[in-house]
Design an enzyme around this catalytic site. Structure first.
Site, PDB file in Angstrom:
ATOM      1  N   LYS A  66       0.804  -1.225   0.000  1.00  0.00           N
ATOM      2  CA  LYS A  66       0.000   0.000   0.000  1.00  0.00           C
ATOM      3  C   LYS A  66       0.839   1.279   0.000  1.00  0.00           C
ATOM      4  O   LYS A  66       0.455   2.271  -0.616  1.00  0.00           O
ATOM      5  CB  LYS A  66      -0.967   0.011   1.195  1.00  0.00           C
ATOM      6  CG  LYS A  66      -2.082  -1.022   1.067  1.00  0.00           C
ATOM      7  CD  LYS A  66      -3.069  -0.903   2.208  1.00  0.00           C
ATOM      8  CE  LYS A  66      -4.071  -2.048   2.172  1.00  0.00           C
ATOM      9  NZ  LYS A  66      -5.084  -1.941   3.231  1.00  0.00           N
ATOM     10  N   ASN A  87      -4.952   1.975  -1.494  1.00  0.00           N
ATOM     11  CA  ASN A  87      -5.480   0.611  -1.666  1.00  0.00           C
ATOM     12  C   ASN A  87      -6.263   0.464  -2.971  1.00  0.00           C
ATOM     13  O   ASN A  87      -6.724  -0.624  -3.290  1.00  0.00           O
ATOM     14  CB  ASN A  87      -6.353   0.200  -0.468  1.00  0.00           C
ATOM     15  CG  ASN A  87      -7.743   0.789  -0.547  1.00  0.00           C
ATOM     16  OD1 ASN A  87      -7.937   1.866  -1.116  1.00  0.00           O
ATOM     17  ND2 ASN A  87      -8.723   0.098   0.005  1.00  0.00           N
ATOM     18  N   ASP A 101     -10.118   2.528   2.529  1.00  0.00           N
ATOM     19  CA  ASP A 101     -10.195   1.757   3.785  1.00  0.00           C
ATOM     20  C   ASP A 101     -10.969   2.499   4.874  1.00  0.00           C
ATOM     21  O   ASP A 101     -11.805   1.913   5.567  1.00  0.00           O
ATOM     22  CB  ASP A 101      -8.783   1.438   4.299  1.00  0.00           C
ATOM     23  CG  ASP A 101      -8.115   0.328   3.506  1.00  0.00           C
ATOM     24  OD1 ASP A 101      -8.831  -0.535   2.967  1.00  0.00           O
ATOM     25  OD2 ASP A 101      -6.873   0.327   3.425  1.00  0.00           O
ATOM     26  N   GLY A 126      -3.324   0.965  18.052  1.00  0.00           N
ATOM     27  CA  GLY A 126      -2.350   0.758  16.982  1.00  0.00           C
ATOM     28  C   GLY A 126      -1.955   2.072  16.340  1.00  0.00           C
ATOM     29  O   GLY A 126      -2.718   3.047  16.381  1.00  0.00           O
ATOM     30  N   ALA A 127      -0.761   2.091  15.759  1.00  0.00           N
ATOM     31  CA  ALA A 127      -0.265   3.325  15.137  1.00  0.00           C
ATOM     32  C   ALA A 127       0.501   3.006  13.854  1.00  0.00           C
ATOM     33  O   ALA A 127       1.363   3.768  13.430  1.00  0.00           O
ATOM     34  CB  ALA A 127       0.619   4.097  16.116  1.00  0.00           C
ATOM     35  N   VAL A 153       4.603   4.206  22.420  1.00  0.00           N
ATOM     36  CA  VAL A 153       3.844   5.454  22.576  1.00  0.00           C
ATOM     37  C   VAL A 153       4.285   6.505  21.557  1.00  0.00           C
ATOM     38  O   VAL A 153       3.462   7.255  21.018  1.00  0.00           O
ATOM     39  CB  VAL A 153       3.991   6.009  24.012  1.00  0.00           C
ATOM     40  CG1 VAL A 153       3.106   7.225  24.216  1.00  0.00           C
ATOM     41  CG2 VAL A 153       3.640   4.939  25.021  1.00  0.00           C
ATOM     42  N   GLY A 233     -13.896  -7.389  11.023  1.00  0.00           N
ATOM     43  CA  GLY A 233     -13.662  -6.457   9.924  1.00  0.00           C
ATOM     44  C   GLY A 233     -14.199  -6.898   8.571  1.00  0.00           C
ATOM     45  O   GLY A 233     -13.864  -6.284   7.557  1.00  0.00           O
TER      46      GLY A 233
HETATM   47  P1  ATR Z   1      -0.098  -2.281   9.761  1.00  0.00           P
HETATM   48  O1  ATR Z   1       0.199  -1.680   8.425  1.00  0.00           O
HETATM   49  O2  ATR Z   1      -0.866  -3.563   9.713  1.00  0.00           O
HETATM   50  O3  ATR Z   1      -0.713  -1.296  10.691  1.00  0.00           O
HETATM   51  P2  ATR Z   1       2.472  -1.970  11.062  1.00  0.00           P
HETATM   52  O4  ATR Z   1       2.722  -0.653  10.441  1.00  0.00           O
HETATM   53  O5  ATR Z   1       3.587  -2.955  11.180  1.00  0.00           O
HETATM   54  O6  ATR Z   1       1.325  -2.775  10.332  1.00  0.00           O
HETATM   55  O7  ATR Z   1       1.857  -1.711  12.522  1.00  0.00           O
HETATM   56  C1  ATR Z   1       1.521  -2.764  13.371  1.00  0.00           C
HETATM   57  C2  ATR Z   1       0.806  -2.184  14.592  1.00  0.00           C
HETATM   58  O8  ATR Z   1       0.401  -3.254  15.451  1.00  0.00           O
HETATM   59  C3  ATR Z   1       1.671  -1.287  15.448  1.00  0.00           C
HETATM   60  O9  ATR Z   1       0.842  -0.333  16.072  1.00  0.00           O
HETATM   61  C4  ATR Z   1       2.235  -2.269  16.468  1.00  0.00           C
HETATM   62  O10 ATR Z   1       2.685  -1.672  17.664  1.00  0.00           O
HETATM   63  P3  ATR Z   1       4.187  -1.030  17.742  1.00  0.00           P
HETATM   64  O11 ATR Z   1       4.125   0.269  16.998  1.00  0.00           O
HETATM   65  O12 ATR Z   1       4.446  -0.862  19.188  1.00  0.00           O
HETATM   66  O13 ATR Z   1       5.088  -2.038  17.075  1.00  0.00           O
HETATM   67  C5  ATR Z   1       1.025  -3.097  16.725  1.00  0.00           C
HETATM   68  N1  ATR Z   1       1.287  -4.430  17.278  1.00  0.00           N
HETATM   69  C6  ATR Z   1       1.818  -5.482  16.639  1.00  0.00           C
HETATM   70  N2  ATR Z   1       1.841  -6.567  17.450  1.00  0.00           N
HETATM   71  C7  ATR Z   1       1.291  -6.190  18.634  1.00  0.00           C
HETATM   72  C8  ATR Z   1       1.004  -6.857  19.875  1.00  0.00           C
HETATM   73  N3  ATR Z   1       1.302  -8.137  20.060  1.00  0.00           N
HETATM   74  N4  ATR Z   1       0.406  -6.137  20.855  1.00  0.00           N
HETATM   75  C9  ATR Z   1       0.101  -4.858  20.670  1.00  0.00           C
HETATM   76  N5  ATR Z   1       0.348  -4.155  19.530  1.00  0.00           N
HETATM   77  C10 ATR Z   1       0.928  -4.825  18.523  1.00  0.00           C
END
Ligand code: ATR
Length: 264
Positions: A66, A87, A101, A126-127, A153, A233
């Site tokens: 993406k 997307n 999305d 998530g971020a 954070v 989803g």
């Molecule tokens: P995507 O494009 O699917 O959002 P990404 O950019 O790799 O994928 O982001 C994954 C997100 O899932 C992040 O917010 C990640 O937290 P971190 O920024 O701290 O890495 C979060 N994440 C992945 N595994 C996790 C877990 N087991 N518990 C909590 N948050 C998780």
């Protein structure tokens, strides 16, 4: 010649998009085909170029391409710019990049789940790219509050600063008050994991929404145990597809029968 569309991803065999778009085409009487294309991890742009040369009219893009689709686009819709990811591609004299999305999520919440967002307290977990893509469309619905919580954070803070508009960022451990809507946009469900959440974010009035679909997730089961209503989803998947279809074909399909068929 029949108009050709496709979804590009890696992996792609599991994608439900061909089935969804075939159902939309049947329903609206559109003469088109839609196929799944496995692009090599280092060959996304080449795959798209070959598809355009073969008469492709448009495409969807899924994991992990993406952001690359964003860079490949010669023009971007405002919502793709905000999302930092694309997307949906439409091929004309160049490549138009869009992102459906966020509209898919908002459409599923408001139309299918009857969960109005205006004036509501929303928590986004998530971020990463999945979270970023839905922030602007959520803010456009005028929630009372949008909080982004993330394991790291700093990433949540970066996102909050990018969007301003009163978005608050924090870690999971700072969450101890109830929300009307909790959206899981972390990748935790993919790994069968549960973000470390306090049960106090859920009440019987809360809707817990996981962007993942296809199986019950630890997040949804935790939320249900603590009294919340839950949704996966699948509706978002079908709604984002309908937005893309409307962009390409100028007609918006009815999503409800397609969601129902996929659930059975
Ligand atoms: P995507 O494009 O699917 O959002 P990404 O950019 O790799 O994928 O982001 C994954 C997100 O899932 C992040 O917010 C990640 O937290 P971190 O920024 O701290 O890495 C979060 N994440 C992945 N595994 C996790 C877990 N087991 N518990 C909590 N948050 C998780």
């Amino acid at each position: 010649m029949t108009d050709r569309y496709a979804v590009f991803g890696h992996p792609i065999a599991h994608s439900k998009s061909p089935q969804i778009h075939a159902a939309f085409a049947r329903q609206t009487g559109q003469d088109m085909t839609y196929e799944a294309i496995l692009a090599p991890l280092d060959g996304f742009a080449d795959s798209v170029t070959a598809f355009i040369a073969a008469g492709g009219c448009g495409a969807n893009v899924t994991v992990p391409f993406k952001e690359e689709a964003f860079r490949l686009s010669s023009r971007l819709s405002p919502r793709a710019k905000h999302a930092g990811a694309v997307n949906t591609l439409m091929f004309d004299d160049g490549i138009l990049g869009d992102n459906t999305d966020g509209a898919g999520l908002v459409g599923d919440l408001e139309r299918n789940l009857h969960c109005p967002l205006a004036g509501r307290r929303i928590l986004l977990l998530g971020a990463g790219g999945a979270a970023r893509g839905v922030i602007e469309p959520l803010l456009d619905q005028s929630p009372a509050e949008l909080v982004i919580a993330n394991r790291t954070v700093g990433r949540a803070q970066e996102l909050a600063e990018l969007f301003c508009r009163g978005v608050r960022a924090c870690g999971f451990d700072a969450l101890d008050t109830p929300f009307d809507l909790v959206i899981n946009a972390t990748a935790a469900s993919l790994a069968g994991e549960l973000p470390p959440l306090s049960p106090s974010i859920f009440t019987a009035e809360t809707l817990a929404y996981d962007m993942m679909y296809g199986r019950d997730t630890p997040f949804l089961s935790f939320a249900r145990t603590h009294g919340a209503a839950t949704a996966d989803g699948l509706g978002m998947l079908v709604e984002q597809a309908a937005e893309a279809f409307a962009l390409w074909r100028g007609v918006r399909p009815d999503t409800a029968p397609v969601i129902a068929a996929l659930r059975t």
